[in-house]
Scaffold this motif. Structure first.
Motif, PDB file in Angstrom:
ATOM      1  N   ARG A 114     -15.610   7.570  12.305  1.00  0.00           N
ATOM      2  CA  ARG A 114     -17.010   6.894  12.425  1.00  0.00           C
ATOM      3  C   ARG A 114     -17.766   7.171  13.594  1.00  0.00           C
ATOM      4  O   ARG A 114     -18.813   7.511  13.688  1.00  0.00           O
ATOM      5  N   TYR A 152       0.732  -1.297   0.014  1.00  0.00           N
ATOM      6  CA  TYR A 152      -0.162   0.179  -0.026  1.00  0.00           C
ATOM      7  C   TYR A 152       0.854   1.142  -0.047  1.00  0.00           C
ATOM      8  O   TYR A 152       0.654   2.334  -0.671  1.00  0.00           O
ATOM      9  N   LEU A 166     -16.074   6.863   3.547  1.00  0.00           N
ATOM     10  CA  LEU A 166     -16.738   7.635   4.565  1.00  0.00           C
ATOM     11  C   LEU A 166     -16.961   8.855   4.248  1.00  0.00           C
ATOM     12  O   LEU A 166     -17.410   9.994   4.561  1.00  0.00           O
ATOM     13  N   ASP A 201     -10.473   6.336   1.419  1.00  0.00           N
ATOM     14  CA  ASP A 201     -10.174   5.184   1.265  1.00  0.00           C
ATOM     15  C   ASP A 201     -11.374   4.311   1.650  1.00  0.00           C
ATOM     16  O   ASP A 201     -11.564   3.259   0.958  1.00  0.00           O
ATOM     17  N   THR A 202     -12.019   4.540   2.583  1.00  0.00           N
ATOM     18  CA  THR A 202     -13.117   3.834   3.447  1.00  0.00           C
ATOM     19  C   THR A 202     -14.434   4.103   2.616  1.00  0.00           C
ATOM     20  O   THR A 202     -15.579   3.501   3.015  1.00  0.00           O
ATOM     21  N   GLU A 244      -9.914   6.218  11.207  1.00  0.00           N
ATOM     22  CA  GLU A 244     -11.248   5.620  10.988  1.00  0.00           C
ATOM     23  C   GLU A 244     -11.973   5.375  12.036  1.00  0.00           C
ATOM     24  O   GLU A 244     -13.180   5.947  12.115  1.00  0.00           O
ATOM     25  N   ARG A 245     -11.735   5.065  13.057  1.00  0.00           N
ATOM     26  CA  ARG A 245     -12.333   4.852  14.392  1.00  0.00           C
ATOM     27  C   ARG A 245     -13.048   6.260  14.772  1.00  0.00           C
ATOM     28  O   ARG A 245     -14.136   6.352  15.149  1.00  0.00           O
ATOM     29  N   ARG A 264      -3.891   5.149  10.996  1.00  0.00           N
ATOM     30  CA  ARG A 264      -4.888   5.271   9.979  1.00  0.00           C
ATOM     31  C   ARG A 264      -6.317   4.472  10.733  1.00  0.00           C
ATOM     32  O   ARG A 264      -7.297   4.849  10.389  1.00  0.00           O
ATOM     33  N   HIS A 265      -6.039   3.344  11.315  1.00  0.00           N
ATOM     34  CA  HIS A 265      -7.066   2.682  11.834  1.00  0.00           C
ATOM     35  C   HIS A 265      -7.554   3.340  13.098  1.00  0.00           C
ATOM     36  O   HIS A 265      -9.056   3.651  13.080  1.00  0.00           O
ATOM     37  N   VAL A 297      -8.236   8.742   4.923  1.00  0.00           N
ATOM     38  CA  VAL A 297      -8.958   7.508   5.683  1.00  0.00           C
ATOM     39  C   VAL A 297     -10.346   7.707   5.098  1.00  0.00           C
ATOM     40  O   VAL A 297     -10.923   6.579   4.669  1.00  0.00           O
ATOM     41  N   ALA A 298     -10.918   8.775   5.146  1.00  0.00           N
ATOM     42  CA  ALA A 298     -12.259   8.970   4.520  1.00  0.00           C
ATOM     43  C   ALA A 298     -12.400   8.656   3.057  1.00  0.00           C
ATOM     44  O   ALA A 298     -13.498   8.064   2.471  1.00  0.00           O
TER      45      ALA A 298
END
Length: 737
Positions: free
Chosen positions: A475, A443, A544, A541-542, A471-472, A467-468, A538-539
């Protein structure tokens, strides 16, 4: 048991002599099927055959001899060792079952059919109920003999019907699957086989005298220890045992045989009973299924499942030998473009050629796998350390960088590769962890330019965890209404008047959600505000980012509505009141591709009674380049509805000049990297001047962002830049001041 004649005492399977296992003749008792055989002595005996254990017999038509388990007499209520014949057995049949007994024998001998039935015998110790089954052996059209079994079912009562069904199933198994039954007496060394057992060793029924040594000779040398554990080993354990053995037949055929055994005790001593059936087809089918489940059909390489199996095996071996395990994950950078433009047949040809190139460049003995789609993996042989990580990654990337000449492609196809490399490095990691590490490195290789390799390190892991966490947090913020809009003023450079602002999203990070507590924010103790740099990637990629953009648009419209109400009517006592400030909002290309987004924007403007010109949408150059038909349609609809749309961060590595012709764009924002040296370097002034002139030629206004000093503002004003924002004019704040 009664003895039978050995028709070929020199028989042995291939390799038996080399194995050094002597052929021991069996010790068998003989009984003639003569009419003058005296009836069994009327001496009561104890029932010795355990319930549920069948005993076996065999009759030879030429000699008239009957071979049987030592416990056949016991099953009939006679003394152990009593010699039997058909006539002698018939004398024991209960008068009421005599006709049925004769019918069974007649069907067996004259009609040559397999028979079975339950017969009562008038034994010296009382009436015995025995279930019997038999099959006929035919050679050259003539009856050569018969074989079968007995099971004492005396006293089963209501359970007899269920037992009878089980015995019927056993007989059916013999007929349909070739199930062979055997019985071994350790004390005498006597071994008895039913007819299918002979077939398993590649000879005709009755052609040889079965002995334990002969059976072991037929078993593949590598499996003989397990064969001994099956029969001799049964004496040292309770319960049954199962083994699958390779049997080398006298006919040269290697068969896979599934064998069962169990030891049964009685007054006459312990005997071992067993069964065997050929499972060669099932073994081959299973091997084929396992191969299919672990193999990629297109390339013939291992698939992800197969690679994970090999990786786990290597890790287990390396842990014992303290060696290193290296893993490389590869992903083709332009495979989708090849598929979309040249067709899937060319894409398939490319995947095959990639597998061939990998085979030529990786170390000898490496495992190559296609993990799915356009992703491959290389698992070199375990080595002493990870010193080969860099050279291996470089070799793979270089080998796949050269263009491909593919069947069906009109020209050479270029499809470079990105790679992620990791290794065990003496750590106690599993296959899942190594795959995750290689994926993180891959990646990173793609994210930092592609066509290169990256070696995993702890820094990558830390960034992945960040990054995790981001994302948490995102959300949680979307669900808990912990987002906020801050506003940075945008200035009209010629007049110095504030004419608008850019809406900048912030995330309220609270303790307990993974962030570090800090004072500040917009007044909430113990919180801090995270800037978009911490979560916007992150938004994207996911996915969101769509929900985030919609939240920003909705709240931006609410803010515009409040500003409009504060300003009052447009004209008061004949004096025109200046327009309320407009608001610029960043929107991702992914959001513009979502059905219903344009309708949401236009409905929001109408609901709040906001003129469309007051909401400006900013898209990056990359967004324009990646716009699909749905995104382009949305842009045209917005522009046609009077909503200004412009390019953000112009000049940051992509060229959207073609889109200047295709869309009536309202504005262009010059990236801060160009503004930083304005007024200090002539080259920077020239670049900004060219951008401003280009924008003006297309009817667009230009905003310069990142202005921090007065000399920058003065020089941009001289160049002809229209609008400006930056710390020199004001920092982002929670509200308009």
């Amino acid at each position: 048991m009664a003895s039978t004649r050995v028709t070929d005492s020199s028989w042995a399977p291939p390799g038996a002599a080399a194995a050094g296992v002597p052929l021991q003749p069996g010790r068998w008792r003989t009984a003639r099927a003569a009419a003058d055989v005296p009836p069994p002595a009327a001496v009561p005996v104890e029932v010795a055959v355990p319930a549920g254990v069948p005993v076996l017999w065999r009759w030879d038509a030429v000699s008239g001899r009957v071979d049987h388990s030592a416990r056949v007499p016991e099953a009939l209520g006679l003394l152990p060792g009593t010699e039997l014949s058909l006539v002698a057995v018939r004398r024991l049949v209960h008068p009421d079952d005599l006709e049925r007994f004769d019918d069974l024998v007649l069907g067996l001998v004259t009609r040559r059919i397999a028979v079975q039935g339950t017969i009562r015998f008038a034994a010296p110790d009382g009436v015995r109920t025995v279930h019997a089954w038999a099959g006929i052996r035919v050679e050259e059209g003539r009856v050569a003999g018969a074989f079968g079994g007995l099971l004492d079912v005396t006293g089963f009562g209501p359970e007899l019907e269920a037992l009878h069904g089980s015995l019927v199933a056993l007989r059916a198994a013999e007929e349909l699957t070739g199930l062979g039954l055997w019985e071994w007496d350790p004390a005498s060394g006597e071994l008895l086989w039913t007819a299918p057992m002979y077939s398993l060793v590649g000879v005709a029924p009755g052609a040889v005298q079965p002995t334990l040594a002969r059976w072991h000779e037929a078993v593949h040398p590598a499996d003989r220890e397990r064969a001994l554990n099956l029969d001799v080993g049964a004496l040292d354990r309770s319960g049954g045992h199962v083994e699958t053995l390779r049997v080398v037949g006298a006919d040269g055929v290697v068969r896979y045989v599934r064998c069962w055994s169990t030891a049964v005790g009685g007054p006459g001593g312990v005997q071992v009973h067993g069964a065997a059936v050929e499972v060669s087809r099932q073994v081959r089918d299973q091997a084929r299924l396992e191969w299919m489940s672990a193999t990629d059909v297109l390339t013939g390489l291992l698939n992800r499942h197969g690679l994970e199996q090999r990786l786990r095996h290597q890790l287990a071996t390396a842990a014992r030998a303290d060696g290193d395990v290296v893993l490389v994950l590869l992903d083709l950078d332009r495979f989708k473009a090849v598929n979309d433009t040249l067709g899937h047949h060319v894409g398939d040809a490319l995947l095959v050629e990639v597998s061939r190139r990998l085979a030529r460049v990786v170390p000898q003995g490496s495992v190559i796998a296609r993990m799915g789609g356009d992703e491959f993996a290389v698992l070199p042989p375990p080595g002493p350390d990870g010193a080969q990580l860099g050279p291996l990654g470089q070799a793979v990337v270089e080998a796949l960088r050269a263009p491909y000449a593919l069947s069906g492609a009109p020209e050479l196809v270029a499809c470079p590769v990105s790679a992620g490399v990791t290794s065990r490095r003496g750590r106690g990691v599993g296959a899942h962890e190594l795959l995750a590490e290689a994926d993180l490195a891959l990646y990173q290789a793609k994210d930092t330019g592609r066509g290169r390799y990256v070696i995993f390190d702890d820094g990558l892991l830390a960034r992945a965890r960040a990054r995790h966490l981001a994302e948490r947090l995102l959300r949680s913020a979307l669900d808990g209404d912990r987002l906020a809009l801050w506003y940075q003023p945008i200035i009209d450079l010629p007049t110095g008047r504030r004419v608008g602002a850019e809406a900048l999203v912030r995330l309220r990070d609270l303790p307990g959600l993974g962030g570090r507590p800090a004072a500040g924010g917009d007044g909430v103790p113990g919180e801090r505000l995270l800037l978009p740099e911490a979560f916007i990637d992150v938004a994207e990629d996911t996915g969101l980012v769509v929900e985030l953009d919609c939240w920003v648009i909705d709240h931006a419209l609410e803010q515009l509505s409040r500003w409009s109400r504060r300003r009052g009517p447009a004209v008061t006592a004949g004096v025109r009141i200046p327009d309320p400030p407009w608001l610029a909002v960043n929107v991702s290309a992914r959001t513009m591709q979502q059905p219903g987004v344009v309708r949401r924007i236009l409905d929001g403007l109408a609901r709040h009674r906001i003129p469309p010109r007051l909401l400006k949408l900013e898209l990056t150059e990359r967004s324009f380049l990646g716009a699909d038909p749905a995104g382009e349609s949305a842009l045209r609809q917005l522009i046609g509805s009077g909503v200004p749309v412009g390019i953000d961060d112009f000049g940051t590595g992509y060229s959207a000049l073609a889109y200047l012709q295709r869309f009536e764009l309202d504005f262009m924002k010059i990236d801060r990297s160009f503004v930083a040296s304005v007024g200090e370097q002539g080259r920077a002034d020239a670049v900004v001047t060219a951008i401003v002139d280009l924008a003006h030629a297309h009817g667009m206004r230009v905003t310069a962002e990142g202005i921090e000093h007065a000399h920058q503002a003065d020089r941009l004003r001289e160049i002809g830049c229209d609008l400006a924002q930056g710390y020199h004019f004001g920092r982002p704040t929670p509200g308009w001041t």
